[in-house]
Motif scaffolding. Structure first.
Motif, PDB file in Angstrom:
ATOM      1  N   HIS A  26       0.848  -1.188   0.000  1.00 16.70           N
ATOM      2  CA  HIS A  26       0.000   0.000   0.000  1.00 16.70           C
ATOM      3  C   HIS A  26       0.885   1.239   0.000  1.00 16.70           C
ATOM      4  O   HIS A  26       2.087   1.169   0.283  1.00 16.70           O
ATOM      5  CB  HIS A  26      -0.948   0.011   1.206  1.00 16.70           C
ATOM      6  N   ALA A  27       0.286   2.370  -0.305  1.00 16.87           N
ATOM      7  CA  ALA A  27       1.013   3.647  -0.281  1.00 16.87           C
ATOM      8  C   ALA A  27       0.171   4.711   0.404  1.00 16.87           C
ATOM      9  O   ALA A  27       0.235   5.879   0.051  1.00 16.87           O
ATOM     10  CB  ALA A  27       1.378   4.084  -1.701  1.00 16.87           C
ATOM     11  N   PHE A  28      -0.635   4.318   1.394  1.00 15.73           N
ATOM     12  CA  PHE A  28      -1.467   5.273   2.121  1.00 15.73           C
ATOM     13  C   PHE A  28      -0.615   6.104   3.075  1.00 15.73           C
ATOM     14  O   PHE A  28       0.282   5.573   3.739  1.00 15.73           O
ATOM     15  CB  PHE A  28      -2.549   4.549   2.927  1.00 15.73           C
TER      16      PHE A  28
ATOM     17  N   VAL B  92      -5.328   4.685  -3.524  1.00 14.29           N
ATOM     18  CA  VAL B  92      -6.428   5.626  -3.720  1.00 14.29           C
ATOM     19  C   VAL B  92      -6.593   5.832  -5.223  1.00 14.29           C
ATOM     20  O   VAL B  92      -5.670   5.574  -6.002  1.00 14.29           O
ATOM     21  CB  VAL B  92      -6.169   6.970  -3.011  1.00 14.29           C
ATOM     22  N   PRO B  93      -7.778   6.295  -5.675  1.00 14.89           N
ATOM     23  CA  PRO B  93      -7.997   6.442  -7.114  1.00 14.89           C
ATOM     24  C   PRO B  93      -6.950   7.290  -7.823  1.00 14.89           C
ATOM     25  O   PRO B  93      -6.588   6.997  -8.967  1.00 14.89           O
ATOM     26  CB  PRO B  93      -9.380   7.091  -7.178  1.00 14.89           C
ATOM     27  N   ALA B  94      -6.453   8.337  -7.168  1.00 12.65           N
ATOM     28  CA  ALA B  94      -5.440   9.184  -7.809  1.00 12.65           C
ATOM     29  C   ALA B  94      -4.188   8.382  -8.156  1.00 12.65           C
ATOM     30  O   ALA B  94      -3.563   8.598  -9.204  1.00 12.65           O
ATOM     31  CB  ALA B  94      -5.077  10.357  -6.897  1.00 12.65           C
ATOM     32  N   MET B  95      -3.811   7.457  -7.280  1.00 11.02           N
ATOM     33  CA  MET B  95      -2.661   6.608  -7.562  1.00 11.02           C
ATOM     34  C   MET B  95      -2.954   5.661  -8.718  1.00 11.02           C
ATOM     35  O   MET B  95      -2.076   5.398  -9.560  1.00 11.02           O
ATOM     36  CB  MET B  95      -2.282   5.808  -6.316  1.00 11.02           C
TER      37      MET B  95
ATOM     38  N   LEU C 102      -5.948  -9.162  -5.572  1.00  9.77           N
ATOM     39  CA  LEU C 102      -6.934  -8.193  -5.085  1.00  9.77           C
ATOM     40  C   LEU C 102      -6.323  -6.811  -5.125  1.00  9.77           C
ATOM     41  O   LEU C 102      -5.268  -6.572  -4.537  1.00  9.77           O
ATOM     42  CB  LEU C 102      -7.373  -8.531  -3.666  1.00  9.77           C
ATOM     43  N   LEU C 103      -6.971  -5.899  -5.848  1.00  8.72           N
ATOM     44  CA  LEU C 103      -6.553  -4.505  -5.869  1.00  8.72           C
ATOM     45  C   LEU C 103      -7.697  -3.677  -5.287  1.00  8.72           C
ATOM     46  O   LEU C 103      -8.767  -3.590  -5.875  1.00  8.72           O
ATOM     47  CB  LEU C 103      -6.220  -4.042  -7.287  1.00  8.72           C
ATOM     48  N   GLY C 104      -7.460  -3.115  -4.112  1.00  3.97           N
ATOM     49  CA  GLY C 104      -8.493  -2.361  -3.421  1.00  3.97           C
ATOM     50  C   GLY C 104      -8.281  -0.866  -3.547  1.00  3.97           C
ATOM     51  O   GLY C 104      -7.156  -0.375  -3.420  1.00  3.97           O
ATOM     52  N   SER C 105      -9.360  -0.157  -3.804  1.00  3.04           N
ATOM     53  CA  SER C 105      -9.328   1.300  -3.897  1.00  3.04           C
ATOM     54  C   SER C 105     -10.172   1.875  -2.770  1.00  3.04           C
ATOM     55  O   SER C 105     -11.293   1.420  -2.520  1.00  3.04           O
ATOM     56  CB  SER C 105      -9.877   1.766  -5.250  1.00  3.04           C
ATOM     57  N   ALA C 106      -9.631   2.885  -2.082  1.00  2.00           N
ATOM     58  CA  ALA C 106     -10.324   3.461  -0.941  1.00  2.00           C
ATOM     59  C   ALA C 106     -10.084   4.965  -0.902  1.00  2.00           C
ATOM     60  O   ALA C 106      -9.312   5.515  -1.689  1.00  2.00           O
ATOM     61  CB  ALA C 106      -9.835   2.818   0.353  1.00  2.00           C
TER      62      ALA C 106
ATOM     63  N   HIS D 104      -3.579  15.643   1.814  1.00  3.65           N
ATOM     64  CA  HIS D 104      -2.587  14.591   2.061  1.00  3.65           C
ATOM     65  C   HIS D 104      -3.204  13.197   2.035  1.00  3.65           C
ATOM     66  O   HIS D 104      -2.478  12.207   1.932  1.00  3.65           O
ATOM     67  CB  HIS D 104      -1.886  14.835   3.398  1.00  3.65           C
ATOM     68  N   ALA D 105      -4.548  13.115   2.084  1.00  2.80           N
ATOM     69  CA  ALA D 105      -5.206  11.815   1.998  1.00  2.80           C
ATOM     70  C   ALA D 105      -5.485  11.389   0.564  1.00  2.80           C
ATOM     71  O   ALA D 105      -5.994  10.302   0.319  1.00  2.80           O
ATOM     72  CB  ALA D 105      -6.522  11.839   2.779  1.00  2.80           C
TER      73      ALA D 105
END
Length: 478
Positions: free
Chosen positions: A184-186, A233-236, A256-260, A464-465
């Protein structure tokens, strides 16, 4: 396991350290080890547990005790020290206030003041030992105060108890068992980032991240670690697709690729299916206030606009502002409820009464449910554009714009109009011209939905989110 968890964050960590002491828990690819971890950039569960206990004793030695708020200001390269600090604060019975070091100092100061945090920990400033054994935290104690994204107003502190954070964790089943690594890159200081942190305590795979997201680095990380689970995240996702990383990296390992954190446009999800050929593309809909209540949707071309159904024993309803349900197919406010201990705003009883009601959370979104209980978002309530006699959904405008070849990103917002009150403006990133876009949208959007103004940008402004800051777009268009 009961509906309300009887576990604390230290309970989860200690149990995992007993079960898998030498198993890697966290990896920061290309990041330093900081004060913990025998291997650079890596932390085992035993090291995590020992480090947290040291930090807890060190905080006790500084006079920090149950209920005291402790600010944690860390960058994405500091995930290992941050994870130890967070668990150390909660082991001391104190309340962690996670904050990204990418925030402006004024924002950090305001957040710390709002939460009444007298102690602040940063990289290289972790108290290690030296105090008495702290009193154990209790499941009903507040464990963290997380700042909202602030896209619709001033950020608010959302308090979550240990019981809230540990809900669904601690059982025999290890989530994401199909993966050896979860990538992840959150950012630190976000609800998505905190979810990954707590997930790392109970999930099967080791959690791997990187100090700074770029499409090439993240794709290389996925390939190198053969990550079976990926969250972004969608931007990524948009950046990965625009960079064409699937042509240079083998991404077939992802199952599994999850978008949040923000809505995933259906055209973007469809392109992700090609870039990640063996992955289920899953959209997660939740909020800092409502988590762990959420809906989950595996991308389905027959339901391209849906964010799914409630999971984990949770419930979703469409209702009036007073909470009265409306029939299927009717647009209203989105409410979510989880069987977990609910969250609340910190030091804001009025705000809590408006948003948190009898276990339900008002999401601030408008949506509708179909007959099978699938949720469709219409828009953020604050983003709906009232143009003359019509109400325009910015999500619908954006979704349609993403179908246009050459559009990488699109954000719709309202601007003042002398006769209509408001009209639609569209910020656009991509290779298409405003004229080409208007021609494409001419027979796809109603006249009142078509953008009166198209603004070309190199990048959309985001917090930043990773969420688009439409307030900045509106201010820039004045």
């Amino acid at each position: 396991m009961s509906a309300i968890s009887n576990l604390t964050i230290p309970d989860l960590l200690h149990a995992r350290a007993q079960a898998d002491p030498e198993r890697e828990a966290l990896i920061v690819h290309g990041g330093g080890s900081g004060a913990f971890g025998a291997r650079p950039g890596s932390l085992t569960f035993a090291e995590w547990d020992r480090g947290a206990a040291e930090v807890a004793r060190g905080l006790a030695g500084r006079g920090v005790g149950r209920g005291d708020r402790v600010g944690l200001v860390f960058g994405n390269g500091d995930w290992i020290d941050y994870a130890v600090a967070f668990c150390g604060v909660t082991a001391a019975g104190a309340v962690a206030v996670p904050l990204s070091d990418r925030l402006a100092e004024a924002e950090i100061d305001a957040a710390l003041a709002h939460c009444g945090a007298a102690t602040v920990l940063r990289p290289g400033d972790l108290p290690l030992g030296g105090g008495a054994e702290p009193k154990a935290a209790r499941p009903g104690d507040v464990a963290q105060i997380l700042l909202t994204s602030g896209t619709t107003g001033r950020p608010k502190g959302v308090a979550a108890t240990h019981a809230n954070l540990t809900f669904g964790h601690g059982g025999r089943r290890r989530p994401f068992a199909h993966s050896a690594h979860l990538a992840h890159a959150f950012p630190i200081g976000t609800n998505a980032g905190q979810t990954m942190l707590v997930t790392a305590l109970s999930a099967h795979p080791a959690t791997v991240t990187l100090p700074r997201f770029t499409p090439g680095r993240f794709a290389a990380l996925i390939e190198e670690y053969h990550a079976g689970t990926v969250f972004l995240v969608p931007a990524m996702a948009v950046e990965l697709l625009a960079a064409g990383v699937q042509d240079r990296h083998d991404l077939s390992c992802v199952r599994l690729l999850g978008s949040a954190a923000a809505p995933l446009p259906a055209p973007v999800a469809e392109r992700l299916c090609t870039a990640f050929p063996r992955a289920a593309i899953v959209n997660y809909y939740t909020s800092t206030e409502s988590y762990p209540a959420q809906t989950i949707m595996m991308y389905d071309p027959d339901r391209p606009g849906s964010v799914g159904q409630a999971v984990g024993g949770g419930t979703v309803k469409i209702a009036t502002a007073a909470g009265e349900p409306v029939p299927a197919g009717v647009t209203g406010e989105v409410w979510l409820r989880s069987p977990a201990a609910p969250r609340a705003y910190w030091a804001d009883e009025r705000g809590s009464r408006e948003v948190f009601r009898d276990g339900w959370v008002r999401m601030g979104d408008l949506g509708r449910l179909d007959e099978e209980g699938y949720l469709y978002l219409v828009d953020r309530e604050s983003d709906v554009i009232k143009s003359g006699a019509f109400k325009v959904s910015t999500l619908h405008v954006e979704e349609t714009a993403h179908e246009c070849p050459g559009v990488r990103e699109a954000a719709a917002f309202g601007v003042p109009h002398p006769t209509l009150g408001m009209s639609v403006a569209l910020a656009l990133v991509g290779s298409v011209t405003p004229q080409e876009l208007r021609l494409f949208l001419a027979d796809r959007l109603a006249p009142h939905e078509r953008p009166a103004r198209v603004v070309l940008m190199d990048a959309l402004p985001r917090n930043h989110a990773g969420k688009v800051d439409k307030r900045l777009l509106r201010e820039g268009a004045r």
